[in-house]
Design a protein around this motif. Structure first.
Motif, PDB file in Angstrom:
ATOM      1  N   TYR A 135       1.126   4.371 -15.985  1.00  9.77           N
ATOM      2  CA  TYR A 135       0.029   3.420 -15.792  1.00  9.77           C
ATOM      3  C   TYR A 135       0.097   2.810 -14.389  1.00  9.77           C
ATOM      4  N   PHE A 136       1.307   2.401 -13.994  1.00 14.42           N
ATOM      5  CA  PHE A 136       1.503   1.803 -12.668  1.00 14.42           C
ATOM      6  C   PHE A 136       1.144   2.814 -11.569  1.00 14.42           C
TER       7      PHE A 136
ATOM      8  N   GLU B 123      -5.193   4.549  -7.288  1.00 19.66           N
ATOM      9  CA  GLU B 123      -6.571   4.082  -7.035  1.00 19.66           C
ATOM     10  C   GLU B 123      -6.613   3.189  -5.795  1.00 19.66           C
ATOM     11  N   ILE B 124      -5.623   2.296  -5.700  1.00 18.50           N
ATOM     12  CA  ILE B 124      -5.593   1.334  -4.586  1.00 18.50           C
ATOM     13  C   ILE B 124      -5.332   2.065  -3.262  1.00 18.50           C
TER      14      ILE B 124
ATOM     15  N   LEU C  32      -4.936  -4.842  -0.226  1.00 17.01           N
ATOM     16  CA  LEU C  32      -6.227  -4.143  -0.157  1.00 17.01           C
ATOM     17  C   LEU C  32      -7.330  -5.067   0.356  1.00 17.01           C
TER      18      LEU C  32
ATOM     19  N   GLN D 232      -2.719   3.269 -11.376  1.00 18.86           N
ATOM     20  CA  GLN D 232      -3.378   2.097 -10.788  1.00 18.86           C
ATOM     21  C   GLN D 232      -3.115   2.038  -9.274  1.00 18.86           C
ATOM     22  N   SER D 233      -1.866   2.351  -8.907  1.00 15.82           N
ATOM     23  CA  SER D 233      -1.507   2.328  -7.474  1.00 15.82           C
ATOM     24  C   SER D 233      -2.237   3.429  -6.711  1.00 15.82           C
TER      25      SER D 233
ATOM     26  N   HIS E  12       3.956  -6.056  -8.228  1.00 10.97           N
ATOM     27  CA  HIS E  12       3.600  -5.153  -7.125  1.00 10.97           C
ATOM     28  C   HIS E  12       2.085  -4.852  -7.129  1.00 10.97           C
TER      29      HIS E  12
ATOM     30  N   LEU F 251     -11.295   3.469   3.211  1.00  9.10           N
ATOM     31  CA  LEU F 251     -11.742   2.487   4.204  1.00  9.10           C
ATOM     32  C   LEU F 251     -11.474   2.993   5.627  1.00  9.10           C
TER      33      LEU F 251
ATOM     34  N   GLU G 201      -8.325   3.961  -2.156  1.00  4.87           N
ATOM     35  CA  GLU G 201      -9.343   3.060  -1.594  1.00  4.87           C
ATOM     36  C   GLU G 201      -9.008   2.691  -0.146  1.00  4.87           C
ATOM     37  N   ALA G 202      -7.720   2.471   0.117  1.00  8.10           N
ATOM     38  CA  ALA G 202      -7.318   2.144   1.500  1.00  8.10           C
ATOM     39  C   ALA G 202      -7.654   3.316   2.433  1.00  8.10           C
TER      40      ALA G 202
ATOM     41  N   LEU H  49       0.871  -1.187   0.000  1.00  8.76           N
ATOM     42  CA  LEU H  49       0.000   0.000   0.000  1.00  8.76           C
ATOM     43  C   LEU H  49       0.905   1.234   0.000  1.00  8.76           C
TER      44      LEU H  49
ATOM     45  N   PHE I  28      -7.102  -5.162   3.917  1.00  6.18           N
ATOM     46  CA  PHE I  28      -7.640  -3.894   4.432  1.00  6.18           C
ATOM     47  C   PHE I  28      -9.170  -3.937   4.517  1.00  6.18           C
TER      48      PHE I  28
ATOM     49  N   ILE J 248       3.565  -1.840 -18.572  1.00  7.08           N
ATOM     50  CA  ILE J 248       4.233  -1.988 -17.273  1.00  7.08           C
ATOM     51  C   ILE J 248       5.224  -3.153 -17.362  1.00  7.08           C
TER      52      ILE J 248
ATOM     53  N   TYR K 201       4.511   1.154  -1.536  1.00  6.88           N
ATOM     54  CA  TYR K 201       4.638   1.874  -2.809  1.00  6.88           C
ATOM     55  C   TYR K 201       5.898   2.737  -2.812  1.00  6.88           C
TER      56      TYR K 201
END
Lengths: 165, 118
Positions: free
Chosen positions: A126-127, A133-134, B82, A130-131, B74, A141, A137-138, A107, B85, B67, A111
């Motif tokens: 792109y990476f 977004e994750i 997640l 995408q990261s 990763h 929460l 989201e954490a 996370l 989580f 990528i 990262y």
């Protein structure tokens, strides 16, 4: 006989009152299962979410250029963990912060570790996206759990000043 | 009203209060459990769907060279983190709902007692 029956009804009513009073007392005396809602914790989480995503946005560039900003952010994430861990009955919220900052997880802490060690010259766009977004989201929460301490809410229905969680 | 009528009235009030409290406790508990199960199920299904979709997207991105292998690995790891989580959060939300239920019960009992007396 009639009078006796009436007194029985009155006695039942008195027992009822005592039962209600006892129930309320016992329930009040029970230890809370979880800490109450904290506006400070909520503000901390929403603020750190915005800052973290802004720093992640920089990760297509060289790590060394932004190392200081990353360090400062991680110190503040540590402070958020300590704040959560210091509140009684707040174990799960503290565990959320611990998971978020853990460099061995993937996370926020993981990262930044990946950026620094695996791709210090910068990650792909792109990476990064995408990261982001994750990681967002954490954070959502963490915010969702805090909101649920005040009012039962579905995480997918929650809204923040930035929009839907 | 004479004293006897007052006592009878009070007894009747307490009887209806007892029924009211009983029914409301059942309603409160049923509602809390229903919402908890509904939210957990919805979240679990959404997670599963989203994970499957992301896996397909990331695999395509790896195949296209968008990528590299390290980034791909990763991202997969981050999805697992997640999920941890989400599980942690669901446990916290369940605790929070129990706490809200406890507070609602205290309010219900206190308010019913006050209402029956007055």
């Amino acid at each position: 006989m009639k009078l006796f029956q009436k007194w029985i009804r009155v006695a039942k009513a008195v027992v009822w009152v005592l039962t209600l009073m006892l129930s309320a007392t016992v329930l009040s005396a029970c230890t809370s299962t979880i800490a109450g809602y904290s506006l400070e914790a909520y503000t901390l989480a929403t603020g750190l979410k915005a800052r973290s995503l802004a720093v992640v946005q920089l990760s297509t560039e060289s790590f060394s250029t932004h190392a200081e900003v990353v360090d400062q952010l991680l110190v503040d994430i540590d402070a958020a963990y300590e704040f959560a861990a210091g509140i009684p009955n707040n174990k799960i919220a503290a565990e959320q912060w611990a998971l978020l900052r853990d460099p061995s997880e993937a996370l926020l802490g993981g990262y930044f570790a990946f950026w620094e060690i695996e791709e210090p010259g910068g990650v792909s766009e792109y990476f990064r996206d995408q990261s982001k977004e994750i990681i967002a989201e954490a954070f959502n929460l963490i915010i969702c759990l805090e909101v649920n301490k005040q009012q039962a809410s579905s995480c997918s229905e929650l809204k923040t000043p930035e929009g839907v969680l | 009203m004479n004293p006897q009528e007052i006592i009878e009235q009070a007894a009747a009030n307490w009887h209806s209060a007892a029924e009211e409290v009983g029914q409301k406790i059942v309603d409160l508990g049923a509602d809390a459990i229903r919402r908890l199960v509904e939210d957990a199920t919805t979240d679990g299904q959404a997670q599963l769907k989203s994970s499957q979709k992301k896996l397909v997207e990331w695999t395509a991105a790896l195949a296209e060279g968008t990528i590299n292998r390290e980034e791909y690995t990763h991202l997969i790891k981050s999805r697992v983190s997640l999920l941890k989580f989400h599980t942690l959060t669901e446990a916290g939300i369940a605790q929070a709902r129990i706490e809200l239920f406890r507070k609602a019960l205290i309010n219900l009992i206190t308010n019913t007692a006050i209402k029956a007396i007055t």
